[in-house]
Design an enzyme around this catalytic site. Structure first.
Site, mmCIF file in Angstrom:
data_model
loop_
_atom_site.group_PDB
_atom_site.id
_atom_site.type_symbol
_atom_site.label_atom_id
_atom_site.label_comp_id
_atom_site.label_asym_id
_atom_site.label_seq_id
_atom_site.Cartn_x
_atom_site.Cartn_y
_atom_site.Cartn_z
ATOM 1 N N LYS A 32 7.339 -4.755 -6.468
ATOM 2 C CA LYS A 32 6.621 -3.665 -5.803
ATOM 3 C C LYS A 32 7.611 -2.816 -5.029
ATOM 4 C CE LYS A 32 4.219 -4.153 -1.893
ATOM 5 N NZ LYS A 32 4.617 -3.027 -0.976
ATOM 6 N N ASP A 59 3.921 1.459 -4.999
ATOM 7 C CA ASP A 59 2.900 1.319 -3.960
ATOM 8 C C ASP A 59 3.040 2.436 -2.927
ATOM 9 O OD1 ASP A 59 1.000 0.260 -2.187
ATOM 10 O OD2 ASP A 59 2.470 -1.084 -1.256
ATOM 11 N N LYS A 61 0.200 4.544 -2.160
ATOM 12 C CA LYS A 61 -1.116 4.697 -1.518
ATOM 13 C C LYS A 61 -1.477 6.164 -1.269
ATOM 14 C CE LYS A 61 -0.796 0.263 0.969
ATOM 15 N NZ LYS A 61 0.635 -0.052 0.802
ATOM 16 N N ASP A 64 -5.223 12.218 -0.414
ATOM 17 C CA ASP A 64 -5.214 13.632 -0.071
ATOM 18 C C ASP A 64 -6.347 14.299 -0.831
ATOM 19 O OD1 ASP A 64 -4.311 16.291 0.719
ATOM 20 O OD2 ASP A 64 -2.318 15.411 1.000
ATOM 21 N N THR A 68 -4.247 17.885 -4.941
ATOM 22 C CA THR A 68 -2.918 17.463 -4.517
ATOM 23 C C THR A 68 -2.563 16.118 -5.116
ATOM 24 O OG1 THR A 68 -3.064 18.700 -2.438
ATOM 25 C CG2 THR A 68 -1.487 16.876 -2.510
ATOM 26 N N THR A 119 -5.002 -5.394 4.333
ATOM 27 C CA THR A 119 -5.146 -6.771 4.804
ATOM 28 C C THR A 119 -4.832 -6.917 6.295
ATOM 29 O OG1 THR A 119 -2.932 -7.230 3.929
ATOM 30 C CG2 THR A 119 -4.809 -7.897 2.579
ATOM 31 N N ARG A 181 0.480 -16.085 1.764
ATOM 32 C CA ARG A 181 1.502 -16.819 2.510
ATOM 33 C C ARG A 181 1.465 -18.285 2.072
ATOM 34 N NH1 ARG A 181 2.734 -12.378 3.488
ATOM 35 N NH2 ARG A 181 3.135 -11.349 5.474
ATOM 36 N N GLN A 190 -0.667 -9.746 9.187
ATOM 37 C CA GLN A 190 -1.854 -9.682 8.348
ATOM 38 C C GLN A 190 -2.909 -10.665 8.876
ATOM 39 O OE1 GLN A 190 -1.133 -8.400 4.296
ATOM 40 N NE2 GLN A 190 0.791 -9.513 4.343
ATOM 41 N N ARG A 211 7.663 -11.089 2.532
ATOM 42 C CA ARG A 211 8.547 -11.861 3.397
ATOM 43 C C ARG A 211 8.665 -13.348 3.058
ATOM 44 N NH1 ARG A 211 5.914 -9.000 8.583
ATOM 45 N NH2 ARG A 211 4.271 -8.827 7.014
#
Length: 232
Positions: A32, A59, A61, A64, A68, A119, A181, A190, A211
């Protein structure tokens, strides 16, 4: 459609990203690329990583007015990514325009998915700050239904909501779920999270893991652990 683990490459530079990817000598993980890396390096980092043989979820997101977003998606369609996204809150008109812009002249396009609720959003925050008083689970399902009606391929949602999305929108409607996780890990910022094994059980199609892999002492081992728990 097979399940897959997507690594969130939330790095601030090309150098840091490629240094991380060099650790993977056997696998070519699905990656990602989010706002931080894309804004730092631009489209060139997408092209370079794609040329290395990785699938890419871009990613960004988008959110608009429909025209656009349509024009922006037309530009992104030239990057040969495998998946991209926008915010479902932009309404069906925006999602339909995005789909039109993303579709190339030959009819091909990446998967297009819509973000339902982040999240990091809790019921309390949604109610107090966004003035949305419906239960968060129902909001997610409504946004997912809107995305399906607009012709999109799936949604980004919490793994806790994946099963409900499939019930509402069908098994072929893709669920991409961040907020994953390890059971012995830190949940960070999160609030709606679960483990790879639980995400598999609930029915996520793709899990996005940042992470717990990128900050691990041994990222390759952490990635393989994710794959073992989620894909089997």
């Amino acid at each position: 459609m097979g399940k897959d683990v997507i690594i969130a490459c939330d790095f601030s530079s090309k150098e840091a990203t490629l240094k991380f990817l060099e650790k993977f000598t056997e696998e070519k993980p699905f990656l990602k690329i989010g706002m931080e890396l894309f804004y730092a390096e631009g489209p060139s980092i997408v092209k370079e990583i794609k040329a290395r043989g990785h699938k890419i979820f871009l990613d960004l997101k988008l959110h608009d007015i429909p025209n656009t977003v349509k024009k922006a998606m037309a530009v992104l369609s030239g990057l040969d990514v495998d998946m991209c996204n926008l915010h479902a809150a932009g309404t069906r008109a925006m999602m339909e325009a995005a789909l039109e812009g993303l579709t190339r002249p030959d009819g091909t396009r990446p998967l297009l998915i819509a973000v339902t609720q982040l999240t990091s959003t809790s019921q309390e925050r949604m109610t107090d700050e966004l003035l949305i008083n419906e239960p968060i689970e129902e909001v997610v399902l409504k946004y997912a239904a809107n995305a399906k009606a607009a012709g999109l391929d799936g949604v980004v949602c919490s793994p806790l909501e994946a099963s409900g999305v499939h019930e509402r929108c069908g098994k072929e409607f893709v669920t991409v779920t961040p907020g994953v996780r390890f059971a012995d890990g830190d949940i960070g910022d999160q609030v709606r999270v679960t483990t790879p094994a639980k995400a598999k059980e609930i029915g996520s199609d793709y899990i996005v893991v940042g992470r717990p892999i990128t900050a691990a002492e041994d990222p390759v081992d952490a990635y393989r652990r994710c794959v073992a728990e989620f894909v089997g």
